[in-house]
Design a protein around this motif. Structure first.
Motif, PDB file in Angstrom:
ATOM      1  N   HIS A  52     -19.647 -22.976  -3.050  1.00  0.00           N
ATOM      2  CA  HIS A  52     -18.714 -23.717  -2.210  1.00  0.00           C
ATOM      3  C   HIS A  52     -19.327 -24.966  -1.583  1.00  0.00           C
ATOM      4  CE1 HIS A  52     -14.812 -23.861  -0.284  1.00  0.00           C
ATOM      5  NE2 HIS A  52     -15.374 -24.106   0.891  1.00  0.00           N
ATOM      6  N   HIS A  53     -20.566 -25.206  -1.850  1.00  0.00           N
ATOM      7  CA  HIS A  53     -21.249 -26.342  -1.212  1.00  0.00           C
ATOM      8  C   HIS A  53     -20.597 -27.655  -1.640  1.00  0.00           C
ATOM      9  CE1 HIS A  53     -24.698 -28.235   0.820  1.00  0.00           C
ATOM     10  NE2 HIS A  53     -24.548 -29.175  -0.087  1.00  0.00           N
ATOM     11  N   ARG A  54     -20.305 -28.509  -0.680  1.00  0.00           N
ATOM     12  CA  ARG A  54     -19.699 -29.812  -0.961  1.00  0.00           C
ATOM     13  C   ARG A  54     -20.604 -30.919  -0.430  1.00  0.00           C
ATOM     14  NH1 ARG A  54     -17.529 -26.678  -3.545  1.00  0.00           N
ATOM     15  NH2 ARG A  54     -15.306 -26.199  -3.776  1.00  0.00           N
ATOM     16  N   GLY A  55     -20.461 -32.094  -0.985  1.00  0.00           N
ATOM     17  CA  GLY A  55     -21.283 -33.208  -0.558  1.00  0.00           C
ATOM     18  C   GLY A  55     -22.509 -33.363  -1.422  1.00  0.00           C
ATOM     19  N   TRP A  97     -16.694 -34.031 -11.746  1.00  0.00           N
ATOM     20  CA  TRP A  97     -17.006 -35.452 -11.499  1.00  0.00           C
ATOM     21  C   TRP A  97     -18.060 -35.616 -10.400  1.00  0.00           C
ATOM     22  CZ3 TRP A  97     -14.545 -39.526 -14.156  1.00  0.00           C
ATOM     23  CH2 TRP A  97     -13.521 -39.135 -15.033  1.00  0.00           C
ATOM     24  N   ASN A  98     -18.295 -34.554  -9.629  1.00  0.00           N
ATOM     25  CA  ASN A  98     -19.240 -34.648  -8.512  1.00  0.00           C
ATOM     26  C   ASN A  98     -20.661 -34.228  -8.889  1.00  0.00           C
ATOM     27  OD1 ASN A  98     -17.193 -35.428  -6.720  1.00  0.00           O
ATOM     28  ND2 ASN A  98     -16.627 -33.296  -6.304  1.00  0.00           N
ATOM     29  N   TYR A  99     -20.859 -33.778 -10.135  1.00  0.00           N
ATOM     30  CA  TYR A  99     -22.140 -33.169 -10.473  1.00  0.00           C
ATOM     31  C   TYR A  99     -22.833 -33.854 -11.646  1.00  0.00           C
ATOM     32  CZ  TYR A  99     -20.265 -29.428  -7.566  1.00  0.00           C
ATOM     33  OH  TYR A  99     -19.732 -28.718  -6.533  1.00  0.00           O
ATOM     34  N   ARG A 100     -24.109 -33.565 -11.761  1.00  0.00           N
ATOM     35  CA  ARG A 100     -24.917 -34.053 -12.866  1.00  0.00           C
ATOM     36  C   ARG A 100     -24.625 -33.232 -14.119  1.00  0.00           C
ATOM     37  NH1 ARG A 100     -30.907 -33.898 -10.410  1.00  0.00           N
ATOM     38  NH2 ARG A 100     -30.809 -32.124 -11.855  1.00  0.00           N
ATOM     39  N   PRO A 101     -25.029 -33.732 -15.286  1.00  0.00           N
ATOM     40  CA  PRO A 101     -24.742 -33.018 -16.541  1.00  0.00           C
ATOM     41  C   PRO A 101     -25.248 -31.587 -16.575  1.00  0.00           C
ATOM     42  CG  PRO A 101     -25.401 -35.258 -17.024  1.00  0.00           C
ATOM     43  CD  PRO A 101     -25.584 -35.076 -15.542  1.00  0.00           C
ATOM     44  N   ASP A 102     -26.424 -31.299 -15.964  1.00  0.00           N
ATOM     45  CA  ASP A 102     -26.927 -29.925 -16.033  1.00  0.00           C
ATOM     46  C   ASP A 102     -26.037 -28.960 -15.258  1.00  0.00           C
ATOM     47  OD1 ASP A 102     -27.645 -31.157 -13.680  1.00  0.00           O
ATOM     48  OD2 ASP A 102     -29.639 -30.251 -13.552  1.00  0.00           O
ATOM     49  N   VAL A 103     -25.468 -29.439 -14.145  1.00  0.00           N
ATOM     50  CA  VAL A 103     -24.536 -28.603 -13.397  1.00  0.00           C
ATOM     51  C   VAL A 103     -23.234 -28.436 -14.191  1.00  0.00           C
ATOM     52  CG1 VAL A 103     -23.222 -28.338 -11.260  1.00  0.00           C
ATOM     53  CG2 VAL A 103     -25.522 -29.335 -11.190  1.00  0.00           C
TER      54      VAL A 103
END
Length: 616
Positions: A52-55, A97-103
């Motif tokens: 649930h972590h945002r930011g 859209w908020n994360y890097r490819p590995d995520v």
């Protein structure tokens, strides 16, 4: 084993330790999941917090998230839709859209595992993927930057790859996908970039492995979206209506007074002014962008030899919505462009469909009137249409109108005979554009000339009911060609707009609805131009005495012929030619068609878009 997990005592902050094996990670997550049923939710809550972590995430937080997602993928059988509702909600609400490819990769691995493990989750997994078709609103400005474009490619390539994997693992997923895509379709008031990206995704699905199952619904949904935007563009946003002006003498009203005075003195009007009032119209800009996407999609379908299939699919929503639409102005050009790309198949099919709709008594009157207006406009404007097709189609209309005359004993009645009058007007309108070429058809005089004269001289008096500007131009060309053989005195003043003419079509003013009038959407127009007949290109029969080469005559274009491609079309040359075209002075119809008969004025170069029906 590295760090030993004793009774699951390690916290989730330690899961990114390199000494943990995959089994250790899965075991730890299983323990967190099963502990909920025993009343111990501490580890489970920690796991939910990670999801649930945002930011912005620090490097160690990214590593923890990736580790937790991978561990969950190996423990999906322990996830319960009731006990672990908060965890599932957090997972399905994650935005790639908020994360890097590995995520992204770890998240999609979990989504696929969930969908494949339990049919309960398939809809939620598909909804999560479709939800990532478009970026969050705060991300849209980044799409103007290289890193934003790169992120878009990273997200969408993974989303579509995952959808393909799910189609293989869960055969029913394509059918479950369809309603989700339609439901998730952005509102037409959304940002332009959101609409564009969503439509790109829909078209990619239509042309991919899902096309056979969901392609028809994808295209229908797109047509509905185009129409939603189209009807938001009022004619007042383009040009004011003056029904007293004729179709062939419509003038542009959105000019400055000094420019207007110049026109009165015989000056020239720059072509760009024809779109002046649409500048800044957000609905017009969105519609323009989406139609260009569909035009490009049609081109790819033509290259892939599947245009006929796609065209047949498009015909259904066209007949259902566009043909009966409230104030459709531009969305119908999707059909026009498809026909231009394949005149021999799509072009002929479209003409036949419109003709069949008009002739069939099983359709409502307004639908038949709309269909014949479309047909007249299509036959007049399609540069790619062969003279033989135009002649054959006109013969169908003439035959129907003649049959109608033989069974009618009544007098003029615009309301009672409006279908008949709309057919007569369609014939005259198309002949205004095509008379010179139609005269070259061997059987024209033997099979069409006499029936047309019988129709026009019938006591239903279509010449006194149809739009005066069309009647007048038709009579002028017919007289010059020696085709109008009725004994009635040829006087233009007899065909000024009367109450009978105004009554034709009622409040809907269907007599002024010609849906393929010039397209004012700038980007769309660049696709349409090479295949389009502008009035300035028409060489009327009364123009034999003009200087050679002063106008381009619209000759027959053989089916599949040598119409210029958009790439070969010189837009600067076209604009230059358009700027040299004159606009008819603002005199009354009576003055133009009465006193000017000895030296008829040239028809205006550009035709103002006619008003569409207020209601269908």
């Amino acid at each position: 084993m590295g760090v030993e997990l004793r009774n699951g005592e390690a916290g989730f902050h330690e899961l990114d330790d390199a000494d943990f094996t995959d089994y250790d990670l899965v075991y730890h997550v299983r323990d967190a999941l099963t502990s909920v049923s025993m009343g111990d939710s501490d580890k489970y809550n920690e796991l939910v917090a990670v999801m649930h972590h945002r930011g912005p995430l620090a490097p160690d937080e990214v590593a923890l998230l990736v580790t937790s997602l991978k561990a969950l993928s190996g423990a999906v059988s322990y996830i319960d839709s009731v006990l672990h509702e908060s965890l599932l909600s957090s997972i399905f609400s994650m935005n790639m859209w908020n994360y890097r490819p590995d995520v992204m990769d770890a998240l999609l691995e979990l989504i696929i595992s969930l969908a494949a493990s339990n049919g309960t989750y398939i809809d939620s997994c598909l909804d999560m993927l479709v939800g990532n078709f478009t970026p969050p609103n705060y991300f849209t400005d980044m799409l103007k930057q290289p890193r934003g474009i790169a992120r878009k490619d990273q997200v969408l390539s993974r989303v579509h790859s995952s959808l393909k994997v799910l189609a293989d693992l869960v055969p029913l997923s394509p059918m479950r996908l369809l309603p989700i895509i339609i439901q998730r379709k952005p509102h037409y008031c959304s940002k332009e970039i959101i609409l564009v990206i969503y439509v790109e995704n829909m078209l990619k699905l239509e042309s991919g492995i899902f096309g056979e199952l969901v392609g028809s619904a994808m295209l229908s949904g797109l047509v509905d979206l185009l129409l939603d935007l189209d009807v938001e563009i009022g004619w007042d946003d383009i040009l004011q209506d003056e029904s007293a002006k004729g179709i062939f003498s419509m003038e542009l009203e959105d000019v400055d007074e000094d420019i207007d005075d110049e026109l009165m003195d015989g000056g020239e009007l720059p072509r760009e002014l024809s779109r002046k009032s649409l500048v800044g119209n957000l609905f017009a800009r969105k519609l323009d962008s989406l139609m260009v996407l569909i035009f490009e999609h049609l081109e790819s379908c033509e290259v892939g030899r599947r245009l006929v299939e796609v065209f047949e699919t498009l015909l259904q929503p066209f007949q259902k919505t566009v043909l009966t639409a409230y104030k459709s102005k531009f969305s119908q050009f999707v059909m026009f462009y498809a026909c231009a790309l394949d005149p021999e198949n799509c072009g002929v099919r479209f003409a036949n469909m419109l003709g069949d709709t008009f002739i069939s008594n099983s359709h409502p009157p307004l639908l038949r009137m709309s269909a014949v207006a479309y047909l007249a406009s299509y036959l007049s404007r399609g540069k790619f249409l062969s003279t033989s097709l135009i002649a054959d189609t006109l013969k169908r209309l003439v035959d129907w109108c003649l049959d109608y005359c033989t069974i009618q004993e009544g007098e003029i009645n615009p309301k009672a005979h409006r279908i008949f009058y709309s057919g007569c007007q369609a014939i005259m309108y198309a002949l205004c554009f095509r008379m010179r070429s139609i005269m070259g058809v061997p059987w024209f005089k033997s099979q069409l000339l006499m029936p047309i004269n019988l129709i026009l001289s019938h006591k239903l008096s279509p010449l006194k009911v149809c739009l005066p500007s069309i009647v007048t131009e038709f009579l002028r060309q017919s007289k010059a060609a020696g085709l109008f053989i009725t004994s009635e005195r040829f006087n233009f003043d007899d065909y000024l707009e009367s109450e009978l003419s105004k009554g034709f079509g009622g409040m809907e003013r269907l007599d002024m609805f010609f849906p393929f009038d010039p397209c004012l959407l700038k980007r769309c127009d660049s696709f349409i131009r090479p295949y389009y007949v502008y009035w300035s290109m028409v060489r009327p029969t009364y123009d034999d005495g003009q200087e050679e080469g002063s106008d381009e005559e619209v000759d027959e274009a053989p089916l599949g012929g040598n119409t210029k491609s958009r790439e070969d079309f010189d837009l600067d040359e076209f604009d230059s030619a358009m700027n040299q075209m004159s606009i008819t002075p603002k005199d009354s119809l009576k003055h133009r068609f009465g006193a000017a008969l000895k030296e008829p004025l040239r028809m205006p170069s550009r035709i103002r878009p006619s008003t569409s029906p207020e209601s269908l």
